[in-house]
Design a protein around this motif. Sequence first.
Motif, PDB file in Angstrom:
ATOM      1  N   THR A  90       0.834  -1.212   0.000  1.00 20.27           N
ATOM      2  CA  THR A  90       0.000   0.000   0.000  1.00 20.27           C
ATOM      3  C   THR A  90       0.862   1.253   0.000  1.00 20.27           C
ATOM      4  O   THR A  90       0.470   2.289  -0.535  1.00 20.27           O
ATOM      5  CB  THR A  90      -0.928   0.021   1.241  1.00 20.27           C
ATOM      6  N   GLY A  91       2.057   1.151   0.603  1.00 16.19           N
ATOM      7  CA  GLY A  91       2.947   2.303   0.689  1.00 16.19           C
ATOM      8  C   GLY A  91       3.455   2.789  -0.660  1.00 16.19           C
ATOM      9  O   GLY A  91       3.972   3.907  -0.770  1.00 16.19           O
ATOM     10  N   TYR A  92       3.307   1.955  -1.700  1.00 16.35           N
ATOM     11  CA  TYR A  92       3.721   2.359  -3.044  1.00 16.35           C
ATOM     12  C   TYR A  92       2.577   2.986  -3.838  1.00 16.35           C
ATOM     13  O   TYR A  92       2.746   3.351  -4.995  1.00 16.35           O
ATOM     14  CB  TYR A  92       4.312   1.148  -3.783  1.00 16.35           C
ATOM     15  N   MET A  93       1.408   3.084  -3.209  1.00 20.32           N
ATOM     16  CA  MET A  93       0.259   3.722  -3.842  1.00 20.32           C
ATOM     17  C   MET A  93       0.162   5.167  -3.365  1.00 20.32           C
ATOM     18  O   MET A  93       0.601   5.505  -2.272  1.00 20.32           O
ATOM     19  CB  MET A  93      -1.046   2.997  -3.435  1.00 20.32           C
ATOM     20  N   ASP A  94      -0.415   6.030  -4.164  1.00 20.25           N
ATOM     21  CA  ASP A  94      -0.700   7.384  -3.704  1.00 20.25           C
ATOM     22  C   ASP A  94      -1.874   7.342  -2.730  1.00 20.25           C
ATOM     23  O   ASP A  94      -2.755   6.487  -2.849  1.00 20.25           O
ATOM     24  CB  ASP A  94      -1.086   8.286  -4.889  1.00 20.25           C
ATOM     25  N   ARG A  95      -1.867   8.282  -1.778  1.00 16.50           N
ATOM     26  CA  ARG A  95      -3.050   8.405  -0.935  1.00 16.50           C
ATOM     27  C   ARG A  95      -4.061   9.288  -1.655  1.00 16.50           C
ATOM     28  O   ARG A  95      -3.809  10.456  -1.909  1.00 16.50           O
ATOM     29  CB  ARG A  95      -2.704   9.036   0.421  1.00 16.50           C
ATOM     30  N   LYS A  96      -5.187   8.693  -2.013  1.00 11.02           N
ATOM     31  CA  LYS A  96      -6.222   9.458  -2.737  1.00 11.02           C
ATOM     32  C   LYS A  96      -7.048  10.304  -1.767  1.00 11.02           C
ATOM     33  O   LYS A  96      -7.300  11.470  -2.000  1.00 11.02           O
ATOM     34  CB  LYS A  96      -7.157   8.502  -3.494  1.00 11.02           C
ATOM     35  N   ARG A  97      -7.498   9.675  -0.676  1.00 11.48           N
ATOM     36  CA  ARG A  97      -8.250  10.412   0.351  1.00 11.48           C
ATOM     37  C   ARG A  97      -8.447   9.527   1.576  1.00 11.48           C
ATOM     38  O   ARG A  97      -8.219   8.314   1.534  1.00 11.48           O
ATOM     39  CB  ARG A  97      -9.600  10.899  -0.180  1.00 11.48           C
ATOM     40  N   ASN A  98      -8.875  10.167   2.656  1.00 10.82           N
ATOM     41  CA  ASN A  98      -9.280   9.425   3.847  1.00 10.82           C
ATOM     42  C   ASN A  98     -10.630   8.768   3.595  1.00 10.82           C
ATOM     43  O   ASN A  98     -11.462   9.309   2.851  1.00 10.82           O
ATOM     44  CB  ASN A  98      -9.422  10.362   5.048  1.00 10.82           C
ATOM     45  N   LEU A  99     -10.869   7.646   4.227  1.00 14.01           N
ATOM     46  CA  LEU A  99     -12.206   7.055   4.222  1.00 14.01           C
ATOM     47  C   LEU A  99     -13.060   7.750   5.270  1.00 14.01           C
ATOM     48  O   LEU A  99     -12.585   8.087   6.357  1.00 14.01           O
ATOM     49  CB  LEU A  99     -12.138   5.553   4.525  1.00 14.01           C
ATOM     50  N   HIS A 100     -14.333   7.995   4.943  1.00 19.62           N
ATOM     51  CA  HIS A 100     -15.264   8.543   5.918  1.00 19.62           C
ATOM     52  C   HIS A 100     -15.614   7.462   6.938  1.00 19.62           C
ATOM     53  O   HIS A 100     -15.495   6.258   6.656  1.00 19.62           O
ATOM     54  CB  HIS A 100     -16.535   9.041   5.234  1.00 19.62           C
ATOM     55  N   TYR A 101     -16.085   7.894   8.097  1.00 23.70           N
ATOM     56  CA  TYR A 101     -16.357   6.902   9.156  1.00 23.70           C
ATOM     57  C   TYR A 101     -17.436   5.918   8.749  1.00 23.70           C
ATOM     58  O   TYR A 101     -17.391   4.741   9.127  1.00 23.70           O
ATOM     59  CB  TYR A 101     -16.695   7.584  10.489  1.00 23.70           C
ATOM     60  N   ASP A 102     -18.401   6.346   7.933  1.00 22.63           N
ATOM     61  CA  ASP A 102     -19.455   5.414   7.513  1.00 22.63           C
ATOM     62  C   ASP A 102     -18.907   4.384   6.522  1.00 22.63           C
ATOM     63  O   ASP A 102     -19.392   3.250   6.470  1.00 22.63           O
ATOM     64  CB  ASP A 102     -20.663   6.155   6.930  1.00 22.63           C
ATOM     65  N   GLU A 103     -17.871   4.745   5.756  1.00 22.47           N
ATOM     66  CA  GLU A 103     -17.256   3.781   4.837  1.00 22.47           C
ATOM     67  C   GLU A 103     -16.447   2.738   5.604  1.00 22.47           C
ATOM     68  O   GLU A 103     -16.427   1.561   5.227  1.00 22.47           O
ATOM     69  CB  GLU A 103     -16.356   4.527   3.841  1.00 22.47           C
ATOM     70  N   ILE A 104     -15.777   3.162   6.679  1.00 20.44           N
ATOM     71  CA  ILE A 104     -15.062   2.200   7.526  1.00 20.44           C
ATOM     72  C   ILE A 104     -16.065   1.252   8.177  1.00 20.44           C
ATOM     73  O   ILE A 104     -15.869   0.031   8.221  1.00 20.44           O
ATOM     74  CB  ILE A 104     -14.223   2.940   8.596  1.00 20.44           C
ATOM     75  N   TYR A 105     -17.165   1.812   8.652  1.00 16.92           N
ATOM     76  CA  TYR A 105     -18.247   1.025   9.263  1.00 16.92           C
ATOM     77  C   TYR A 105     -18.782   0.000   8.261  1.00 16.92           C
ATOM     78  O   TYR A 105     -19.002  -1.169   8.602  1.00 16.92           O
ATOM     79  CB  TYR A 105     -19.347   1.983   9.703  1.00 16.92           C
TER      80      TYR A 105
END
Length: 348
Positions: free
Chosen positions: A123-138
């Motif tokens: 995963t460290g070789y991928m760009d960070r696109k965005r944070n996941l929202h809490y409902d997406e983690i849920y």
Amino acid sequence: MAMQQQNIRHLSLPELEAYFLEMGAQKFRAKQVYEWIWQKHAHSFNAMTNLSKELRNQLAENFTLPALSFDATQHSNDGTIKSRFKTVEGHLVEGVLIPTDERKTACVSSQVGCSLSCKFCATGYMDRKRNLHYDEIYDQVVLINQQSEEAYGKKLSNIVFMGMGEPLLNYNNVLKAIERISAEDGLGMSPRRITVSTAGVAKMIRKLGDDKVRFKLALSLHAANDKKRNEIMPVNESNNIKALIDALNYFYKQTGNEITLEYILFQNFNDSLEDAAELVRVFRQIPADLVNIIEYNTIDAFQFSKPDEDTVEAFMQYLEKNRVNARLRRSRGKDIDAACGQLANKES
């Protein structure tokens, strides 16, 4: 110009109640909608069958109800199930169901990609696109729980934030997701069964202490001196081992929560008895309950390999002799790139 619709799952129950009162509906409707969202996992307003059609239409006009969906699923020979989930705008993240006789564990992601560039982690070789929202983690937890019930007839017993991303760089969403996961009107899982793993962001570890969180914490250490850790984990340059030791002691003083150290063995890099001695020295400065010694799982971009069994055995024996509570964690799901450090949204 039309107003942008708000994600209804980002409203608290009091905010939903205020909305219903404002539109002239009864307050208890808010609780019904809240149950559909968080306990019955409705993915559309039409599914909310105890609301009138008119009310459902009104909600659809004013709000969105986005949710993660399955994009692909792979089954390992050892029973591990890796899923690729798609966000509403098409981003992909991965989560893993890890079954054992005693436990059914969900490994979930907190970011789309990662910004920390740990050398041994796909995963460290991928760009960070965005944070996941809490409902997406849920949603990840809900979907993996459904898999667990379908495949093994048992609900999830544990959750680890060890998937894609650095949880402490998505601090608010991770804490809000855990609050929903552990809430009685959510999934009702004890926070003591949840572990958040960090590559080591000292300031945020301290914030966890200040916020008196109730879940467990794991530090991905992987090297017990700064020179080696800098080589494989660039985050160490601004969060050195001394800063992490101080932060973990502060966290423990504030919460009393269990702390685990994670340590992947790499051949001829951090697997000698001298390395083991350095690990013992770090362990003795932290109120850690356990050191997880982890098998390295190869990824294409990183040219290390795992040590032979004799080296692993000698390393483990040294720790045991020095009264370190250490456990060798064998990898699960290697054949489908679902093991520790392998999540990278590869095409199945």
